[in-house]
Design an enzyme around this catalytic site. Structure first.
Site, PDB file in Angstrom:
ATOM      1  N   GLU A 209       0.820  -1.208   0.000  1.00  0.00           N
ATOM      2  CA  GLU A 209       0.000   0.000   0.000  1.00  0.00           C
ATOM      3  C   GLU A 209       0.854   1.259   0.000  1.00  0.00           C
ATOM      4  O   GLU A 209       0.381   2.333  -0.349  1.00  0.00           O
ATOM      5  CB  GLU A 209      -0.987   0.000   1.172  1.00  0.00           C
ATOM      6  CG  GLU A 209      -0.375  -0.308   2.521  1.00  0.00           C
ATOM      7  CD  GLU A 209      -1.388  -0.177   3.671  1.00  0.00           C
ATOM      8  OE1 GLU A 209      -2.558   0.147   3.422  1.00  0.00           O
ATOM      9  OE2 GLU A 209      -0.986  -0.399   4.819  1.00  0.00           O
TER      10      GLU A 209
ATOM     11  N   LEU B 134       0.072   6.656   4.641  1.00  0.00           N
ATOM     12  CA  LEU B 134       0.423   6.682   3.222  1.00  0.00           C
ATOM     13  C   LEU B 134       0.420   8.116   2.710  1.00  0.00           C
ATOM     14  O   LEU B 134      -0.213   8.998   3.300  1.00  0.00           O
ATOM     15  CB  LEU B 134      -0.569   5.828   2.441  1.00  0.00           C
ATOM     16  CG  LEU B 134      -0.692   4.389   2.967  1.00  0.00           C
ATOM     17  CD1 LEU B 134      -1.748   3.634   2.182  1.00  0.00           C
ATOM     18  CD2 LEU B 134       0.655   3.675   2.909  1.00  0.00           C
TER      19      LEU B 134
ATOM     20  N   ASP C 258      -9.614   2.323  -0.843  1.00  0.00           N
ATOM     21  CA  ASP C 258      -9.914   2.608   0.565  1.00  0.00           C
ATOM     22  C   ASP C 258     -10.934   3.756   0.681  1.00  0.00           C
ATOM     23  O   ASP C 258     -11.190   4.479  -0.273  1.00  0.00           O
ATOM     24  CB  ASP C 258      -8.616   2.969   1.279  1.00  0.00           C
ATOM     25  CG  ASP C 258      -8.669   2.703   2.779  1.00  0.00           C
ATOM     26  OD1 ASP C 258      -9.703   2.191   3.256  1.00  0.00           O
ATOM     27  OD2 ASP C 258      -7.676   2.991   3.460  1.00  0.00           O
TER      28      ASP C 258
ATOM     29  N   GLU D 251     -16.175   6.750   2.995  1.00  0.00           N
ATOM     30  CA  GLU D 251     -17.132   7.102   4.060  1.00  0.00           C
ATOM     31  C   GLU D 251     -17.032   8.544   4.518  1.00  0.00           C
ATOM     32  O   GLU D 251     -17.803   8.980   5.362  1.00  0.00           O
ATOM     33  CB  GLU D 251     -16.881   6.245   5.317  1.00  0.00           C
ATOM     34  CG  GLU D 251     -16.613   4.784   5.083  1.00  0.00           C
ATOM     35  CD  GLU D 251     -15.151   4.526   4.755  1.00  0.00           C
ATOM     36  OE1 GLU D 251     -14.418   5.493   4.501  1.00  0.00           O
ATOM     37  OE2 GLU D 251     -14.769   3.352   4.720  1.00  0.00           O
TER      38      GLU D 251
ATOM     39  N   ASP E 294     -11.227  -2.199   9.409  1.00  0.00           N
ATOM     40  CA  ASP E 294     -10.070  -2.089  10.307  1.00  0.00           C
ATOM     41  C   ASP E 294     -10.341  -2.676  11.680  1.00  0.00           C
ATOM     42  O   ASP E 294     -10.505  -1.947  12.661  1.00  0.00           O
ATOM     43  CB  ASP E 294      -9.696  -0.616  10.460  1.00  0.00           C
ATOM     44  CG  ASP E 294      -9.350   0.031   9.129  1.00  0.00           C
ATOM     45  OD1 ASP E 294      -9.163  -0.696   8.129  1.00  0.00           O
ATOM     46  OD2 ASP E 294      -9.252   1.261   9.098  1.00  0.00           O
TER      47      ASP E 294
ATOM     48  N   HIS F 121      -1.930  -8.176   6.686  1.00  0.00           N
ATOM     49  CA  HIS F 121      -1.742  -6.734   6.864  1.00  0.00           C
ATOM     50  C   HIS F 121      -0.721  -6.547   7.982  1.00  0.00           C
ATOM     51  O   HIS F 121      -0.776  -7.234   8.990  1.00  0.00           O
ATOM     52  CB  HIS F 121      -3.070  -6.054   7.204  1.00  0.00           C
ATOM     53  CG  HIS F 121      -3.076  -4.588   6.907  1.00  0.00           C
ATOM     54  ND1 HIS F 121      -2.140  -3.711   7.374  1.00  0.00           N
ATOM     55  CD2 HIS F 121      -3.934  -3.860   6.141  1.00  0.00           C
ATOM     56  CE1 HIS F 121      -2.421  -2.485   6.933  1.00  0.00           C
ATOM     57  NE2 HIS F 121      -3.494  -2.543   6.175  1.00  0.00           N
TER      58      HIS F 121
END
Lengths: 673, 673
Positions: free
Chosen positions: B279, B293, B397, B400, B464, B529
């Site tokens: 990622e 990121l 990703d 929302e 998550d 992850h």
């Protein structure tokens, strides 16, 4: 106040501005139906409403009627009448009376016009926010919460372990009454659950889960006059007994030998002591919360072997003895069976005695809607076991725990009686004392309250603060409590010196105790408390420095007695609280309106308690227009701004008006300490 | 479904029982007005409603009209029409269409008849409760919360520090659709904030902060058929690319050298690896949350110096390379200025680019209501920077976080677009891939969703989770997420092996990682992850035992590929999810309806992941009517009760039907592990 009505419009105006405006497109009255869920766990309530309807009563018909205007409110022109009110004009305002309401309605909302800069105060005894604007305030007597701030560890653990963390609005003493900075007060006569919402810019919205029998809106030219009117409405307190001015009331609860020894130590350290308050006079039991009292209201000789003799001996030395009582009877006590046999306890749905869990022990609830039960409690307990025994007063604890699912003698829903319970409880205590002719001699103090408690309860105490400096449950909340309840006509207020609740590793240190004592010296009554966990928290008798400090504060308190007695008389006669918000005497000082951590002790003393740890100085706002004197330094300051003064332990930040007739007394504070 | 209407009554009946009953005294429709307060803090919302009115539409007029019945709803007979609906009878149910609504109405409630033993599922992807009965579910896409349980330390600290603790109903993927155990589904076509309330005994109450354009009620004889219909309604996913079945997708995010080294280690330990997912391919930045990121969606050579070459080399070894993208552009990146210059970013009220705080860095929001912005994002980013660069997929990703106060190109309120945003985001990704002709070759995975995301997003991931076994935010919540989203027609689901969120001292250990890998081996896709704090949490490459375990699980996963591919095809063609609640195949087994910590992987495999620490055995419910085989022991068990089996790490509790056509494949699991 001006009442204007034309066709389907109604307007109440105050000083030319709207106070209540009702028009078809902008109605002030709403009704509806809801189904509430109320769950109690040891005095903490979870309350939720499922609102099935809320309808504006947009259509108004006004007609002249006997003794006022008749208001018929409908949802629209062709609807049936939903609500009928009578509007009675008073000299200084209006009274709205509910005459009739349509079937099934159990929710009511009233909108009053709000102004941008307006402030509102009251809502009973509020612990977190003195100015209520910007928040809503559910009005329901309950435990006030431990921590009361979801960001603190103590609150979080209290929620998780005991469902008891609470929030800013939880209080032992709610009241559906508020004062506006527009110099009016509004009172809703009701004991239903209510929620006063001051979050809106244009209106205040008052919600009741039922119909208030009356709505009172009255104005006055000054805040002092307004408070006097409120006090006249709800009743006034008798003067505090003279003996309270003799010194601190020492809270001790480890049996007779301990009490006698600590009194001796206190007197040896030159402490002024007015009374011993031994809440364990009726015995104790052990629980995980700590040592709890044994709820069977009579002398327990095991813990106090010769209390009968001791009380007399103390009286000879001008030291009183105070006890403890609450409206519940533990099932394993001697009084419970008697009350149960007589049918004086509230019952459950099946006609059995309702048993309430108070935290590892069970109790019955004396049913104060039954006059015979009241008479029995007054006579068999308060008179025979307590007054005749020689007690000069007591903590009349609780009152907030009436479970909403019990059946009562008067047939009224316990949901409706719940808020009234503190008033019933206060009345039983006050009447027992009055019937013994001891009103001027004996006092009692309560934390619970509701509209009307003022006429029965002679002295409030601020409930169970945490033993810390926290914003929402520590020392500073006592000031907010005194100011808000004071505006409601409760003239006399005090608190547990050192706080009470010590849970989850939160314990008090010497500094907290000393700062609290400093504040208490400038309140109507000084009283210490050992806390719920006495051995884990600092006590004055464990630390010579703390004992000396408490002694010093007790002497300051006694030194102020001449001044305090005048304030007490004024409180009793006019309902003006001894502890006052700054604006009560400085109406033109805009800055003072925002202050809730300082107060005036009467007209002439400004008190700004240090409510943070580790402070050596303190910033104080001095109201404008007079000169203020700092008694410890003798320095004089013009009012109208902040000053920072040295504030070591022992020199609480107080100031007196230079022009006070009591200036001499105040100036002597430094030499008497 | 039967539609009955007479005078002012309307009744929908299902199997003879009421599904919707409307009568003057018991209305099913309510409308009102509210003023909501919505505040977003980094994807977490505080939402509060001030309800000004809620009125029953007690008066109904039904008339025959074009293509259905015309329903005119009034509050009472002499009222103006408040709501006009068209009821269209379908073969298997009804569709209610909103034709008109009175001015000012922005709240709507619908009551459906409930039954005592009824269960309901759905509401999008739910993490805490599979059966929604007994609770209400606000439906608003947001961060799902960290901890999601007010009794835990992580939740408390997340609330205090980040306003992010969340509650049981918070989800990245809400959907106003539910399935009832009465074998119907109900869907409200709307993107307004909604709240489905299943707390009442007699009715379900569906609240919308606006009017749904349609309400769909459809039945089916079986749950499988019902899910197939739901899937046909909202769209189906393409089959997963074949390469996912080659092994685990390794999530690595410490630059190229790290990725290459860990891949070599994995292959050396006999791990089946299908892809690297890096990622950080576009770079990183440091924040207090951990390394984040760099939100500028193009290869960053500093961190991956020869990624262009590496991708080709990996492909030769049949290992794919996956990246990461989200719909925001950081203000300090290269793409933000271009998007801003073109006018492709959402604006604030003043016409300036709206800047959103994502936690110590700011971003613009690409305005997907602008087709030109979509085309630019697809072409300039997804096509040129990602697909042409050789990525075989990515995490798409977020979705929302559309702030409710931005202005959008299509002129629709951001409050209305908010819930739609995940669907718009999914569509942009799906179309970019489709336009490149790569739908069968490239995949992407999302956590956000809403009605219709099914037709665009090929693969969900469960968001998550915290790196723990907690009930409301740990491993077990992934199962609830897969089952609930599966019933909504999302056939393919997976999760971060080992969880993601590590905050406030909560870190994962080897056991958690291994148990998670065991579960993942029995899902459509395996992917690891490193978590938000890679160096503080166990990684497979830090512990040979964990690496060996992950390798073993990857081999099990590959071994199941023939079976999985059939399920994937079925998911793509019919919308039947790969992971299924027990009742999907065992409708007569009442006990299975209550289970949310087990699932069927296709019709023949029962999976009961160990979701507690320190367990060596595990209790599993086996559905009735068939015989089940435990592959590790070879033991056979009759269904219809619980069995406890040994469940050491490496032998996840799974069972296969003895009568499965795949029994041979399943029996070989033990030897292939």
């Amino acid at each position: 106040m001006q009442v204007i009505h034309q066709d389907d419009r109604l307007s109440l105006r105050l000083g030319g501005d709207a106070l209540l405006d009702h028009a078809p497109g902008a109605p002030a009255f709403f009704v509806g139906r809801g189904r509430e869920r109320m769950e109690m766990y040891r005095g903490n309530f979870e309350i939720e409403d499922y609102l099935e309807s809320r309808e504006a009563l947009g259509h108004l018909t006004v007609s002249e009627a006997k003794a006022g205007l008749r208001l018929e409110l409908r949802r629209h022109a062709t609807d049936e009448v939903q609500l009928t009110l009578r509007l009675v004009e008073l000299e200084d305002g209006v009274r709205l009376e509910t005459l009739a309401v349509a079937e099934g309605i159990n929710r009511f909302w009233l909108r009053l016009a709000a102004q941008g800069a307006e402030r509102v105060w009251g809502g009973g005894e509020q612990m977190s926010y003195f100015d209520l604007r910007g928040r809503h305030f559910p009005l329901w007597t309950s435990e006030p919460g431990v921590g009361r701030d979801k960001s603190t560890y103590v609150t979080w653990q209290s929620d998780v372990v005991n469902r008891a963390g609470g929030d800013y609005y939880h209080t032992n003493y709610p009241q559906p009454t508020f004062i506006s900075s527009r110099r009016y007060f509004c009172h809703l006569e009701t004991s239903h659950y209510a929620d006063f919402d001051f979050r809106h810019a244009e209106f205040h919205e008052l919600q009741v889960w039922g119909l208030p029998s009356t709505i009172l809106l009255r104005e006055a030219p000054t805040f002092l006059a307004l408070v006097e009117k409120i006090s006249a409405t709800f009743g006034r307190q008798p003067p505090l007994p003279d003996w309270v001015h003799n010194g601190v009331i020492l809270g001790l609860k480890r049996g007779q030998a301990h009490a006698e020894a600590k009194l001796a130590e206190a007197l040896a350290s030159d402490m002024a002591v007015s009374a011993l308050w031994c809440e364990d006079w009726a015995g104790v039991r052990e629980t995980s919360f700590g040592t709890r009292l044994f709820w069977d209201w009579r002398w327990q000789p095991e813990r106090y072997p010769s209390l009968d003799r001791l009380i007399g001996e103390l009286r000879e030395r001008d030291v009183r003895f105070l006890g403890y009582v609450n409206p519940y009877l533990c099932v394993d006590g001697s009084l419970f069976p008697e009350a149960e046999a007589r049918g004086y306890l509230a019952t459950d749905g099946q006609g059995q005695t309702a048993i309430v869990d108070f935290g590892e022990f069970d109790c019955g609830v004396v049913d104060f809607t039954n006059e015979a039960a009241c008479a029995w409690f007054k006579d068999a307990i308060l008179r025979r076991e307590m007054l005749d025994f020689g007690l000069s007063g007591w903590m009349a604890d609780f009152g907030e725990y009436l479970p909403v699912d019990v059946s009562l003698h008067n047939g009224v829903s316990a949901k409706v009686e719940h808020n009234r319970w503190p008033v019933r409880w206060a009345r039983v205590n006050a009447e027992a004392i009055a019937e013994a002719g001891l009103t001027e001699e004996v006092t009692f103090f309560m934390r619970a309250g509701y509209s009307g408690v003022q006429g029965h309860c002679p002295l409030l105490w601020a409930g169970d603060q945490s033993v810390d400096f926290s914003h929402h449950d520590g020392l500073v909340t006592v000031i907010c409590a005194a100011l808000s309840s004071g505006l409601m006509g409760n003239a006399f207020h005090h608190s547990d010196i050192g706080g009470y609740t010590s849970l989850f590793g939160n314990t008090r240190d010497a500094e907290l105790f000393m700062r609290w004592a400093e504040m208490a010296a400038f309140t109507p009554v000084m009283r210490t408390h050992e806390s719920n966990r006495p051995t884990e928290n600092v006590q004055w008798f464990d630390d010579p420095q703390v004992a000396a400090h408490l002694a010093r504060m007790s002497r300051l308190y006694v030194h102020l007695a001449p001044y305090l007695k005048v304030l007490v008389a004024e409180g009793s006669e006019r309902g003006i609280p001894v502890q006052r918000p700054l604006f009560l005497h400085f109406e033109d000082d805009a800055e003072g309106y925002a202050i809730q951590d300082q107060y005036l002790l009467g007209p002439d003393l400004l008190v700004a308690p240090v409510h943070e740890a580790g402070r050596h100085d303190w910033s104080v706002y001095l109201p404008a227009g007079v000169e203020w004197v700092h008694p410890w330094s003798g320095e004089r300051h013009a009012g109208g701004g902040r000053v920072t003064v040295a504030a070591p332990c022992g020199e609480p930040p107080v100031f007196y008006r230079a022009d006070s007739q009591w200036a001499g007394l105040f100036a002597d504070l430094a030499s008497r300490a």
